[in-house]
Design an enzyme around this catalytic site. Structure first.
Site, PDB file in Angstrom:
ATOM      1  N   ASP A 150      -1.391  -2.945  -2.121  1.00  0.00           N
ATOM      2  CA  ASP A 150      -2.620  -3.142  -1.348  1.00  0.00           C
ATOM      3  C   ASP A 150      -2.507  -2.499   0.030  1.00  0.00           C
ATOM      4  O   ASP A 150      -1.588  -2.799   0.800  1.00  0.00           O
ATOM      5  CB  ASP A 150      -2.892  -4.639  -1.178  1.00  0.00           C
ATOM      6  CG  ASP A 150      -3.163  -5.328  -2.508  1.00  0.00           C
ATOM      7  OD1 ASP A 150      -4.126  -4.933  -3.187  1.00  0.00           O
ATOM      8  OD2 ASP A 150      -2.395  -6.248  -2.862  1.00  0.00           O
ATOM      9  N   ASP A 184       4.527  -0.212  -1.880  1.00  0.00           N
ATOM     10  CA  ASP A 184       3.605  -1.327  -1.748  1.00  0.00           C
ATOM     11  C   ASP A 184       2.315  -0.943  -2.472  1.00  0.00           C
ATOM     12  O   ASP A 184       2.107   0.238  -2.792  1.00  0.00           O
ATOM     13  CB  ASP A 184       3.356  -1.588  -0.261  1.00  0.00           C
ATOM     14  CG  ASP A 184       2.222  -2.556  -0.019  1.00  0.00           C
ATOM     15  OD1 ASP A 184       2.325  -3.699  -0.505  1.00  0.00           O
ATOM     16  OD2 ASP A 184       1.233  -2.165   0.619  1.00  0.00           O
ATOM     17  N   ASP A 216       2.279   0.001   4.119  1.00  0.00           N
ATOM     18  CA  ASP A 216       1.294   0.108   5.204  1.00  0.00           C
ATOM     19  C   ASP A 216       1.407  -0.989   6.245  1.00  0.00           C
ATOM     20  O   ASP A 216       0.637  -0.983   7.212  1.00  0.00           O
ATOM     21  CB  ASP A 216      -0.125   0.094   4.635  1.00  0.00           C
ATOM     22  CG  ASP A 216      -0.515  -1.285   4.097  1.00  0.00           C
ATOM     23  OD1 ASP A 216       0.219  -1.803   3.238  1.00  0.00           O
ATOM     24  OD2 ASP A 216      -1.533  -1.838   4.545  1.00  0.00           O
TER      25      ASP A 216
END
Length: 227
Positions: free
Chosen positions: A13, A11, A174
């Site tokens: 961001d 991922d 995240d």
């Protein structure tokens, strides 16, 4: 017989870059321009990783489709203006240790790196160029061509593009959306503790790490356990 090619999908961001300032600023402009109450910062960040239309649907569920579409367009324009004004590297800085970890992994001959992000193709390209990461990622899957996370489309497309088998793929992210996407694709996942969802939301992760230096070892431990 050669070793299988392994694929680590990241991922962006909240995992590799800290873009929360730019995201919140652009969302604030989008809502302000329509005279709507700006969602709380925590609510905005809780949606990071989703495609933009799903993000707006969560943040403004009472708004009619036309207003939601205007919020989507307003966010895109505001984010682009913020990037032009501040530069992609400044608006979305790499977390300390990210570049070193990516360099370490990219040097491995048994591994290729990929991206699965809710960003647009244009935004992702600008970010990778700003951080000199264009050659690091072999496959780049983004929101322009796939359903929103947690649909597994991005992972499945990345696997097909590089020819990696399910047992040799891992997702690093995240948010719960990343973990759910990995579960839907039937691959393991590593959750990072420094992003936009708390550790308690990462319970589907096979491992949770607290620093970039832990990621290579966590990946190998998972693969050695499952093979």
């Amino acid at each position: 017989m050669s070793d299988p090619l392994r694929l680590a999908i990241f991922d962006v961001d909240g995992t590799l870059v800290d873009s929360q300032g730019a995201i919140v600023a652009a969302m604030t402009v989008a809502f302000d321009d329509l005279g709507l109450p700006v969602p709380a910062r925590g609510d905005i960040l809780s949606t990071v990783g989703l495609s933009l239309d799903r993000t707006i649907a969560r943040l403004a569920p009472a708004q009619p489709p036309a207003s939601q579409a205007r919020l989507v367009d307003g966010y895109k324009q505001a984010y682009r203006a913020h990037r032009i004004a501040h530069g992609a590297a400044a608006e979305s800085p790499l977390y300390p240790g990210a570049a070193e970890m990516l360099g370490q992994l990219a040097a491995r001959t048994d591994l290729v790196l990929g991206i699965a992000t809710g960003k647009s193709q244009r935004g992702l390209a600008a970010l990778l160029e700003a951080h000199d990461l264009e050659r690091v990622f072999v496959t780049r899957q983004n929101a322009d061509f796939h359903p929103s996370k947690p649909h597994p489309s991005m992972i499945l497309a990345a696997m097909a593009e590089v020819g990696a088998d399910r047992g040799d793929v891992i997702m690093i992210g995240d948010t719960s959306f990343d973990m759910e996407m990995a579960r839907a694709a039937r691959i393991p996942a590593i959750g990072v503790s420094w992003g936009y969802h708390g550790v308690q939301q990462l319970q589907l992760a096979d491992r949770i790490v607290h620093g970039f230096d832990e990621i290579p070892g966590a990946m190998d431990q998972i693969w050695n356990t499952t093979t």
